[in-house]
Design a protein around this motif. Structure first.
Motif, PDB file in Angstrom:
ATOM      1  N   SER A  27      56.172 134.861 128.235  1.00 21.00           N
ATOM      2  CA  SER A  27      55.047 134.946 129.169  1.00 21.00           C
ATOM      3  C   SER A  27      54.738 136.401 129.503  1.00 21.00           C
ATOM      4  O   SER A  27      53.573 136.796 129.568  1.00 21.00           O
ATOM      5  N   ASP A  74      49.493 130.256 127.335  1.00 17.10           N
ATOM      6  CA  ASP A  74      50.893 130.284 127.765  1.00 17.10           C
ATOM      7  C   ASP A  74      51.358 128.863 128.081  1.00 17.10           C
ATOM      8  O   ASP A  74      51.132 128.353 129.172  1.00 17.10           O
ATOM      9  N   GLU A  75      52.020 128.249 127.139  1.00 19.12           N
ATOM     10  CA  GLU A  75      52.529 126.875 127.303  1.00 19.12           C
ATOM     11  C   GLU A  75      51.453 125.958 127.874  1.00 19.12           C
ATOM     12  O   GLU A  75      51.662 125.280 128.876  1.00 19.12           O
TER      13      GLU A  75
HETATM   14 MG   LIG Z   1      56.964 131.416 130.147  1.00 15.95          MG
END
Ligand SMILES: [Mg+2]
Ligand SMILES: Nc1ncnc2c1ncn2[C@@H]1O[C@H](COP(=O)(O)OP(=O)(O)O)[C@@H](O)[C@H]1O
Lengths: 256, 219
Positions: A46, A173-174
């Motif tokens: 991240s 991000d995810e």
């Molecule tokens: Mg992360």
């Protein structure tokens, strides 16, 4: 500077206090390529993604997106508000937690960047928002509030919101990690269609089958370092590094 | 002992009472507005990265929160001129004190509202390329504001009550006019009852409003 490389990172470092989270990361993403960033929790994925649009400002290194570059190796002074904003406006980012604006309708969410940042006239922005909502399959939800949508719908609105800035690059991000399993597919389908359109994308994901099938390249990170990088199928099915092998062994039942 | 209630005589003082109500409400509105303006500044400085400003503003807030308004009022009127050589009229001293006192509380309410907004909202706005002022105006403040309104109304109720302390400096607010009427009529019971009823009539709707806003579900 090569025209075929849309994202270029050289020697990016970031520490939070004494914790060094990114240790000298270098990475390139070709124009139109899809790169999946994988690795264990806490490895700095991240932070790396956030460094690319300067949501996290690195301590040192060079970052280029398109023809906008920032060099943190020489300068001691942080970039100013205006420069940061201009840099970020060129990349779209999609978050695990959606982060839609709850006080606006779906349509207003999608219009917001165009109207406030790009100063697009309202009517034009609304037209753009409606066409993007159509693209993510949510044209009928334009007048709704985000909190009345499902997680998968929220994430698709978030993607449309990012696309409204006409970004050169999309960062995910995810994007599907907070979703119920049955809602993951609809979001992945949208990402897949962006890939087909030739959007340059860097995505952090735990969906290994998706990374293998949609990404061109896979980057494996651990403890703030890029451990292994290569062609997607190669890295996921025949990882070379023991750390990559150990990490991927947790996923193999999902990789049929 | 049977007390003969008689509110009738108060009619002849309605001009005085009107002026008193005007001062009370006027001071409340003025110092609420100035207090909110200074409070915004206080909140932004406390949230800034600028260490010296944060420190000064925190000290300011604590001084005003941890001393009684009456003491602040008297200090500002009697002591401040001795320090600065600047004579203040009672109304100016009162305005200054209530503004700063209000600002210290309003500022903390505003800061609390701002930091209650999810960090993901800041990320989302920044990722769109918003500048700090745009982020505040379009994303953070609209969400923070909903949460701030009930405590801001409550604080304004207190602000109005605090104006009764102005009578100490002979500012002709409701209470001060009540004292005048009492000394002329020798009927404190009716006079002060009426004064209390007027305060109540102004404040009760306000506290109801605050209550309604608090009960409202939302973001
Ligand atoms: Mg992360
Ligand atoms: N803002 C921050 N302040 C302090 N530490 C942080 C911050 N953001 C991330 N970290 C730390 O950096 C490390 C890497 O975090 P992150 O980039 O979120 O990893 P990942 O996304 O791979 O799980 C973690 O140890 C995390 O606790």
């Amino acid at each position: 500077m090569s025209n075929t490389r849309m994202i270029e990172l050289i020697g990016v470092q970031k520490s939070f206090g004494t914790l060094q989270v990114l240790k000298d990361i270098s990475l390139t993403v070709d124009k139109g390529a899809v790169v999946a960033l994988i690795g264990p929790s806490g490895s700095g994925k991240s932070t790396l993604l956030r460094s690319i649009n300067l949501l996290t400002v690195p301590n040192s290194g060079y970052i280029r997106v398109g023809d906008h570059a920032m060099d943190f190796s020489s300068t001691q002074t942080l970039p100013r508000d205006r420069e940061l904003a201009a840099f970020r406006a060129r990349t779209g980012m999609v978050f695990q937690g959606f982060n839609l604006f709850p006080h606006m309708t779906v349509e207003q969410n999608v219009m917001e960047g165009a109207v406030t940042v790009l100063r697009t006239p309202k009517a034009e922005a609304r037209e753009l928002a409606l066409s993007l909502l159509g693209k993510v399959g949510l044209a009928d939800k334009a007048a709704m509030r985000p909190d009345s949508l499902s997680g998968g719908q929220k994430q698709r609105v978030a993607i449309a919101r990012a696309l409204a800035m006409k970004p050169e690059v999309m960062l995910f991000d995810e994007a599907t990690s907070a979703l119920d399993p049955e809602l993951v597919g609809e979001v992945l389908a949208v990402i897949r269609s962006l890939a087909a359109d030739g959007m340059t994308m860097l995505l952090v994901t735990h969906e290994m089958a998706f990374a293998r099938d949609v990404a061109d390249r896979v980057v494996f990170m651990r403890d703030g370092c890029v451990v292994e990088e290569g062609e997607a199928r190669q890295v996921i099915e025949q990882p070379a590094h023991p750390a990559t092998q150990a990490f991927l062994s947790h996923f193999h039942n999902g990789l049929s | 002992m049977q007390y003969q209630w008689d509110f009738g005589f108060l009619l002849q003082y309605k001009g005085l009472v009107g002026i008193g109500a005007l001062y009370t409400v006027g001071f409340t509105i003025l110092t609420a507005l100035s207090g909110l303006a200074v409070g915004c500044l206080v909140a932004l400085l406390r949230l800034s990265q600028w260490r010296a400003a944060t420190w000064v503003v925190t000290a300011f807030i604590e001084v005003f929160r941890c001393t009684p308004v009456l003491v602040q009022l008297v200090w500002c009127y009697y002591a401040l001129p001795m320090l600065t050589g600047l004579e203040l009229t009672p109304a100016t001293a009162a305005f200054l004190t209530l503004t700063l006192y209000g600002a210290s509380f309003y500022g903390e309410i505003i800061r609390g509202g701002i930091i209650s907004v999810d960090l993901g909202q800041w990320d989302a706005g920044r990722a769109l390329g918003m500048r700090r002022s745009q982020l505040m105006r379009r994303v953070v403040l609209p969400q923070a504001f909903r949460r701030m309104v009930p405590p801001l109304v409550n604080q304004t109720v207190l602000q109005l009550k605090n104006t009764s302390l102005l009578s100490v400096l002979a500012v002709p607010d409701l209470l001060y006019q009540g004292q005048l009427i009492t000394s002329a009529s020798y009927r404190p019971l009716e006079t002060y009852t009426m004064i209390a009823v007027i305060y109540f009539a102004i404040l009760f709707p306000l506290t109801r409003l605050a209550h309604r806003l608090e009960a409202r579900p939302g973001h």
